[in-house]
Enzyme design. Sequence first.
Site, PDB file in Angstrom:
ATOM      1  N   GLN A   1      -4.926  -1.496   9.571  1.00 22.50           N
ATOM      2  CA  GLN A   1      -4.787  -2.794   8.899  1.00 22.50           C
ATOM      3  C   GLN A   1      -5.412  -3.893   9.753  1.00 22.50           C
ATOM      4  O   GLN A   1      -5.168  -3.982  10.955  1.00 22.50           O
ATOM      5  CB  GLN A   1      -3.296  -3.066   8.619  1.00 22.50           C
TER       6      GLN A   1
ATOM      7  N   LYS B   1       0.840  -1.202   0.000  1.00 24.03           N
ATOM      8  CA  LYS B   1       0.000   0.000   0.000  1.00 24.03           C
ATOM      9  C   LYS B   1       0.877   1.255   0.000  1.00 24.03           C
ATOM     10  O   LYS B   1       0.620   2.207  -0.731  1.00 24.03           O
ATOM     11  CB  LYS B   1      -0.931  -0.009   1.224  1.00 24.03           C
TER      12      LYS B   1
ATOM     13  N   ASP C   1     -10.689   3.114   3.721  1.00 24.08           N
ATOM     14  CA  ASP C   1     -10.997   1.698   3.488  1.00 24.08           C
ATOM     15  C   ASP C   1     -12.493   1.512   3.208  1.00 24.08           C
ATOM     16  O   ASP C   1     -12.911   0.434   2.778  1.00 24.08           O
ATOM     17  CB  ASP C   1     -10.645   0.876   4.742  1.00 24.08           C
TER      18      ASP C   1
HETATM   19  N1  GUN Z   1      -7.110  -6.796   5.793  1.00 23.80           N
HETATM   20  C1  GUN Z   1      -7.464  -7.504   4.707  1.00 23.80           C
HETATM   21  N2  GUN Z   1      -7.963  -6.680   3.748  1.00 23.80           N
HETATM   22  C2  GUN Z   1      -7.911  -5.433   4.262  1.00 23.80           C
HETATM   23  C3  GUN Z   1      -8.270  -4.162   3.738  1.00 23.80           C
HETATM   24  O1  GUN Z   1      -8.762  -3.992   2.616  1.00 23.80           O
HETATM   25  N3  GUN Z   1      -8.049  -3.104   4.576  1.00 23.80           N
HETATM   26  C4  GUN Z   1      -7.540  -3.257   5.843  1.00 23.80           C
HETATM   27  N4  GUN Z   1      -7.393  -2.168   6.586  1.00 23.80           N
HETATM   28  N5  GUN Z   1      -7.200  -4.424   6.339  1.00 23.80           N
HETATM   29  C5  GUN Z   1      -7.382  -5.514   5.554  1.00 23.80           C
END
Ligand code: GUN
Length: 301
Positions: free
Chosen positions: A99, A56, A122
């Site tokens: 996350q 990311k 998100d």
């Molecule tokens: N864990 C698995 N997929 C995601 C996501 O799209 N965002 C976040 N913050 N955590 C995750």
Amino acid sequence: MPTKSKILDGKKSSESIISDVEQEIISLLNDDMNPPKLGVVLVGNNPASESYVRNKIRACKKAGIEHILIKLDETISENELLIEIDKLNKSDIDGFIVQLPLPSHIDMQNIINSIDPSKDVDGFHPINFGKTALGLPSMKPATPYGILKLIKMNKIETKGKHVVVVGRSNIVGKPLSIMLGNDFSIGRATVTSCDINTPKNLLLSELKRADIIIIAVGRPGFLTGDMVKEGVIVIDVGINKVDGKIIGDVEFDSVYEKCSLITPVPGGVGPMTISALVINTLNSWKSKYKIKTKRYEKGNL
Ligand code: GUN
């Protein structure tokens, strides 16, 4: 004549989005503005989460989005984490993510609920989920948004198609099923929402008549070639580590034989989730500077 590839290349589509975002930021940024900035909260040392976060951050750098990484110890209490989130809510950052998964002593929903919806890049907050479900402008949940982008960029028709979504998580299957049924250019589908509790024969009969299957159950190789019809389009959201290798929820080789299009793992949905996060961050930054964004046009992806 070379045969047309059956691979739905998420990496390529994601790179093209990130390069568009980069160009847009360059064209909009002036001396009176700060560049967009994303906050990333990472609790503990889960190697998979660390790897997603690295990807990311790498995408943000490419797009011209600044970042701050807030690494917190596994033992942090829920209250202490809520205090960190409150600081981010009040900061001048354009958006942030926490996350997932979080350690089991922390209530994930309490954490999601505490994020300012306007910074929830998100798209997990109930306000953003609700607005997305109603088809209103909002921060869209990152993985479903990335999947719709992939569908759109590859000119896949959803109107009038039978889409089977397997998996009903709050961050993927549930919002995705609703979004695919909304009355937008990517939508207007007849959607069946299943999960691993759906009786085997019912699940099989739905899968066998599906035009598009989207699977997000976290079971390596769950979907096999004998469960799908000839010409189906398959989107694999699963990311499972088996014997040190990353594989999806689809048994790739047997499904590849029958499908017309399929996402690889890795290189399919994963990069699209990241590009959706980058778009949400761009849009949040633009709305801070009152720059009109296409996000506010009905149904725009
Ligand atoms: N864990 C698995 N997929 C995601 C996501 O799209 N965002 C976040 N913050 N955590 C995750």
